[in-house]
Design an enzyme around this catalytic site. Structure first.
Site, PDB file in Angstrom:
ATOM      1  N   HIS A   1      -3.928  -8.183  -1.491  1.00  0.00           N
ATOM      2  CA  HIS A   1      -4.013  -7.036  -0.590  1.00  0.00           C
ATOM      3  C   HIS A   1      -2.631  -6.639  -0.095  1.00  0.00           C
ATOM      4  O   HIS A   1      -1.778  -7.482   0.189  1.00  0.00           O
ATOM      5  CB  HIS A   1      -4.919  -7.361   0.597  1.00  0.00           C
ATOM      6  CG  HIS A   1      -5.534  -6.150   1.220  1.00  0.00           C
ATOM      7  ND1 HIS A   1      -4.827  -5.313   2.051  1.00  0.00           N
ATOM      8  CD2 HIS A   1      -6.787  -5.613   1.110  1.00  0.00           C
ATOM      9  CE1 HIS A   1      -5.617  -4.316   2.440  1.00  0.00           C
ATOM     10  NE2 HIS A   1      -6.806  -4.480   1.885  1.00  0.00           N
ATOM     11  N   HIS A   2      -2.432  -5.323  -0.005  1.00  0.00           N
ATOM     12  CA  HIS A   2      -1.138  -4.801   0.445  1.00  0.00           C
ATOM     13  C   HIS A   2      -0.809  -5.253   1.870  1.00  0.00           C
ATOM     14  O   HIS A   2       0.354  -5.267   2.287  1.00  0.00           O
ATOM     15  CB  HIS A   2      -1.157  -3.269   0.379  1.00  0.00           C
ATOM     16  CG  HIS A   2       0.168  -2.660   0.039  1.00  0.00           C
ATOM     17  ND1 HIS A   2       1.336  -3.003   0.691  1.00  0.00           N
ATOM     18  CD2 HIS A   2       0.514  -1.717  -0.869  1.00  0.00           C
ATOM     19  CE1 HIS A   2       2.337  -2.303   0.200  1.00  0.00           C
ATOM     20  NE2 HIS A   2       1.877  -1.514  -0.747  1.00  0.00           N
ATOM     21  N   ALA A   3      -1.835  -5.630   2.647  1.00  0.00           N
ATOM     22  CA  ALA A   3      -1.585  -6.137   3.997  1.00  0.00           C
ATOM     23  C   ALA A   3      -0.872  -7.484   3.965  1.00  0.00           C
ATOM     24  O   ALA A   3      -0.212  -7.864   4.935  1.00  0.00           O
ATOM     25  CB  ALA A   3      -2.909  -6.271   4.760  1.00  0.00           C
TER      26      ALA A   3
END
Length: 456
Positions: A138-140
């Site tokens: 995930h980009h988070a």
């Protein structure tokens, strides 16, 4: 529980079925000499026994279902590696085509927020004897630059090495590095940031003066509306191919321009030909958002989170001559870099918040259909390994990034250098970008045309 920075929580807040917010990558490997039929099964079994797991790969949102937003991470003490690390096989005849179709499906699905936000698929069945690995995170948790640096940190330049860590591990644990480093005062860090923010107003004034008085900068909302700037669905298509780095380097040397300028010109030529083919080329030039890493070169592969700025580049797609397009691109990038060079990393990050604004605004119903796009496409060039690397004896043969799409941004080019090659990954909305694989042919044509135009 670790605090979640706003730049990371944003990627969770805007995620929906139509907008999966993970970055991915497809890697190809050549098996070591003497590998038997059970090579991948044995490799996976050995990797699952490894206990060195990076902190980022244990993190999941403390509140999996959004209520008042995402503010902190929870740590998964009982990580189910069998769930996250999967062994798959391609259907016959085991061509790259089948591999890309499978990657497209995996890249379309959301990650489970009740678990740490990553998956890795080990893939056998390629008829040429190679094997592949598709990973997504995930980009988070990681941006594309930190994800690639982490991958490189698990590889070796020694073909005889058999002690490479699994993709969720590292040669030096993050916790060990942090324990060996003096803690930084929160107040000291905040004070430094406030000082940079205080200088934002004069920096913004200088940028505005450059843009409006001297007319040298490419600005948001100057991009034309195209078939690529429409609301998207959740299904993806993914295409990938490599080109020799030496061909791009030769053009850059003969013209005195950067390799990234040449890469942008390749993409510009491919987009022009594709849109002509679709009878959809606008009269005014397309604008690309070009992410720029704000990480220092000294940052190790242990870095996580997001630290990305952005430049807008005029792609010159209204010009038929490849050499003319290259000149337009070079001038546009030079103007943007000159402005950024006078800013601190934080000021550059804040002033290049185009991608942040796009993430938040594009999800509002009606915005994409009723406004001009801030830019037409994202083109990312991520530095990769300069030398041949190996993973437990298997030679790395290709790294193909798979990126994020948004409403109004139905197509993405991301590439990375890999020893003597440039490896392109093209991600597109399955509904909005027909015949995505044609872009590979157009990239090849664009490179050949640039070689011919700059040779004469």
């Amino acid at each position: 529980m670790p605090f979640m920075p706003v730049t990371d929580s944003m990627f969770l807040l805007v995620e929906s079925r139509e907008h999966p917010m993970h970055v991915g990558g497809l890697q190809l490997f050549k098996k070591p000499e003497g590998a038997g039929p059970d090579y991948l099964s044995e490799l996976r079994r050995g990797l699952l026994a490894e206990e060195n797991i990076r902190t980022a790969f244990r993190r999941r949102p403390a509140r999996p279902v959004n209520t008042l937003g995402y503010t902190s991470w929870a740590t998964d003490a009982e990580l189910d590696l069998d769930y996250h690390f999967r062994h798959s096989a391609l259907p016959q005849p085991g061509r790259i085509r089948e591999l890309l179709e499978l990657t497209s499906r995996w890249h379309s699905t959301l990650l489970d927020r009740h678990r740490p936000l990553w998956e890795i698929h080990l893939i056998e069945g390629l008829r040429d004897g190679r094997f592949a690995m598709y990973s997504k995170i995930h980009h988070a948790l990681m941006d594309g630059v930190s994800a690639l640096r982490h991958l490189q940190g698990t590889l070796s330049n020694d073909p005889a090495a058999r002690d490479c860590p699994p993709p969720w591990g590292s040669r030096l644990s993050q916790d060990a590095k942090q324990n060996g480093r003096a803690p930084v005062s929160v107040f000291k860090s905040a004070g430094k940031a406030l000082g940079q923010v205080a200088g934002l107003a004069p920096a913004a004034y200088r940028v505005a003066g450059e843009a409006f008085r001297e007319h040298t900068l490419t600005l948001p909302m100057q991009a034309p509306k195209t078939m690529l700037n429409v609301p998207i669905g959740g299904a993806r298509r993914f295409a990938a191919q490599s080109w020799p780095l030496e061909r791009v380097r030769a053009i850059a040397k003969s013209t005195g321009m950067s390799r990234n300028d040449v890469v942008l010109a390749m993409c510009s030529g491919a987009l022009r030909d594709y849109l002509i083919e679709q009878r959809a080329l606008p009269d005014v030039p397309l604008v690309a958002m070009v992410p720029v890493s704000m990480r220092k070169r000294s940052d190790s592969g242990e870095a996580a989170g997001n630290n990305i700025g952005a430049l807008l580049c005029n792609l010159g797609t209204d010009k038929a001559d490849p050499a003319d397009r290259l000149k337009v691109i070079n001038r546009s990038m030079q103007d943007g870099k000159r402005i950024f060079s006078g800013l601190t990393p934080l000021q550059a990050l804040l002033l290049s918040g185009i991608n942040v604004a796009q993430l938040g605004i594009s999800t509002i119903p009606g915005v994409v259909n009723n406004t001009r796009p801030p830019f037409n496409i994202v083109i990312s060039n991520v530095p990769g390994p300069r030398d041949q690397l190996y993973w437990n004896g298997a030679a790395l043969d290709g790294i193909y990034p798979a990126s994020v799409l948004l409403d109004g941004q139905a197509l993405n080019f991301t590439l990375t250098s890999n020893a003597g090659n440039l490896d392109f990954g093209i991600t597109g909305c399955r509904r909005s970008v027909p015949h995505l694989q044609r872009l590979l042919t157009h990239l090849d044509t664009a490179l050949a045309e640039l070689e011919q135009a700059t040779r004469s």
